[in-house]
Motif scaffolding. Structure first.
Motif, PDB file in Angstrom:
ATOM      1  N   UNK A 283     -43.299  11.388 -22.213  1.00 58.38           N
ATOM      2  CA  UNK A 283     -43.929  12.341 -23.526  1.00 58.38           C
ATOM      3  C   UNK A 283     -42.645  12.373 -23.690  1.00 58.38           C
ATOM      4  N   UNK A 284     -42.462  12.685 -25.318  1.00 57.31           N
ATOM      5  CA  UNK A 284     -41.207  13.564 -26.457  1.00 57.31           C
ATOM      6  C   UNK A 284     -41.215  14.629 -25.895  1.00 57.31           C
TER       7      UNK A 284
ATOM      8  N   UNK B 146     -38.117  18.443 -19.804  1.00 61.06           N
ATOM      9  CA  UNK B 146     -36.718  17.065 -19.059  1.00 61.06           C
ATOM     10  C   UNK B 146     -35.687  17.232 -19.333  1.00 61.06           C
ATOM     11  N   UNK B 147     -34.518  17.113 -18.510  1.00 55.83           N
ATOM     12  CA  UNK B 147     -33.190  17.677 -19.106  1.00 55.83           C
ATOM     13  C   UNK B 147     -32.254  17.083 -18.120  1.00 55.83           C
TER      14      UNK B 147
ATOM     15  N   UNK C 121     -34.317  14.899 -22.036  1.00 60.84           N
ATOM     16  CA  UNK C 121     -33.979  12.994 -22.734  1.00 60.84           C
ATOM     17  C   UNK C 121     -35.181  13.151 -23.558  1.00 60.84           C
ATOM     18  N   UNK C 122     -34.607  11.581 -23.803  1.00 60.52           N
ATOM     19  CA  UNK C 122     -35.091  11.065 -24.659  1.00 60.52           C
ATOM     20  C   UNK C 122     -35.908  10.279 -24.165  1.00 60.52           C
TER      21      UNK C 122
ATOM     22  N   UNK D 274     -33.673  16.556 -14.212  1.00 60.50           N
ATOM     23  CA  UNK D 274     -34.484  18.144 -14.202  1.00 60.50           C
ATOM     24  C   UNK D 274     -35.938  17.359 -14.384  1.00 60.50           C
ATOM     25  N   UNK D 275     -36.947  16.646 -14.084  1.00 61.83           N
ATOM     26  CA  UNK D 275     -38.226  16.551 -14.508  1.00 61.83           C
ATOM     27  C   UNK D 275     -38.923  17.889 -14.491  1.00 61.83           C
ATOM     28  N   UNK D 276     -39.604  17.788 -15.260  1.00 68.11           N
ATOM     29  CA  UNK D 276     -41.208  19.062 -14.962  1.00 68.11           C
ATOM     30  C   UNK D 276     -41.752  18.618 -15.812  1.00 68.11           C
TER      31      UNK D 276
END
Length: 323
Positions: A304-305, A255-256, A295-296, A238-240
């Motif tokens: 984006x970290x 980001x997971x 997510x790294x 999932x990326x938001x």
């Protein structure tokens, strides 16, 4: 003009004023006859069904009932009596462990989730806008209001184990009306519009819950732009990215790598004025023990970290049994 010492404190919920007992009329007090309600990030009153997500806005919701002022504290609601549990009758339930699907590659291309609803959120500052500083009860009545002193609490409200207090001054009470009427511990200028000092990253509160068939992620955000924000999915990711134009295009990124596997084509996202709701369809039955892992930076499409701390669901520390 009556002497300050002769004034009495009104304890009607939502009033907070001092009054002259010799000049107390049937319509002198505007208050709430119901109890405060805190549920699913919303705050409101049970008597008039007015809700908001900001605590300061909640404190400034005008009462819906007129009556005389009263210096008698209203009775606190009774707590439900906890029923005794017969531990000899407790049944152990073991989770069903179905045959797991083969986990897809993390690098499966991300696709944008289907949007089922979107609402735009306007942010006009009007006459009557309450000061955003916690504990201040002043509303904007024009430029002249800026010359008045703002007495406020720089901390945050805390509700824990029956106690209600502000983190900045630690004056604890069990009475909600007394908590609302606590005078601020600092003075300064009024703030009519909240701004984020970090023009890169916005910290939004979020959490998730699940059913047998779905995992639902809720991100609580104000003033984000639905048209510039994106939600992308692959079967295990999932990326938001939410964009806030009024805060110099600051962003909130979630980001997971998901704990389980989802069906991308059957998942949906709803964008509302104050939150984003992402409904993920589970590809196989079972309970997720957590949403997933961060997510790294090297695998983040927008570079984006994200830190582990920022991926911890943030919830209100409100003890509903004590309100």
């Amino acid at each position: 003009m009556p002497d300050e010492k002769s004034l009495l404190q009104c304890y009607n919920r939502g009033c907070g004023q001092k009054y002259d007992p010799d000049d107390n009329k049937e319509d002198s007090c505007r208050h709430h006859s119901g109890l405060p309600v805190f549920h699913d990030a919303y705050k409101g009153w049970g008597c008039c069904n007015k809700k908001c997500t900001d605590f300061t806005e909640f404190l400034n919701i005008k009462g819906c009932t007129l009556s005389k002022h009263s210096n008698i504290k209203p009775p606190e609601p009774e707590k439900p009596v906890a029923s005794e549990i017969n531990y000899t009758e407790v049944i152990e339930i073991k989770p069903i462990v179905p045959k797991s699907l083969e986990r897809p590659s993390f690098h499966t291309p991300l696709g944008e989730s289907k949007q089922v609803e979107k609402e735009n959120n306007s942010d006009e500052i009007n006459i009557g806008t309450p000061c955003k500083n916690g504990g201040c009860t002043v509303s904007y009545e024009g430029p002249k209001t800026n010359s008045t002193v703002c007495t406020y609490h720089p901390g945050v409200p805390i509700f824990h184990e029956g106690l209600k207090y502000w983190s900045c001054c630690q004056k604890k009470t069990t009475d909600f009306n007394t908590f609302i009427n606590q005078i601020g511990c600092e003075s300064g200028c009024h703030v009519w519009k909240k701004e984020n000092t970090d023009n890169t990253i916005v910290q939004c509160r979020w959490d998730f819950h699940q059913t047998a068939s779905h995992v639902v992620v809720a991100i609580y955000a104000k003033q984000y732009c639905p048209t510039l924000s994106v939600v992308k999915l692959n079967p295990i990711r999932l990326y938001t990215s939410l964009v806030f134009p009024e805060q110099s295009n600051a962003m909130f990124v979630l980001d997971i790598e998901l704990r389980g596997i989802i069906k991308v084509e059957e998942s949906q996202v709803s964008m509302f004025g104050t939150k984003v709701e992402i409904k993920l369809k589970k590809a196989e039955p079972g309970t997720w023990v957590k949403l997933g892992d961060p997510v790294v930076q090297s695998t983040n499409p927008d570079k984006k970290p994200m830190t582990v701390e920022s991926l911890t669901p943030q919830v209100d520390a409100v003890d509903l049994d004590d309100l």
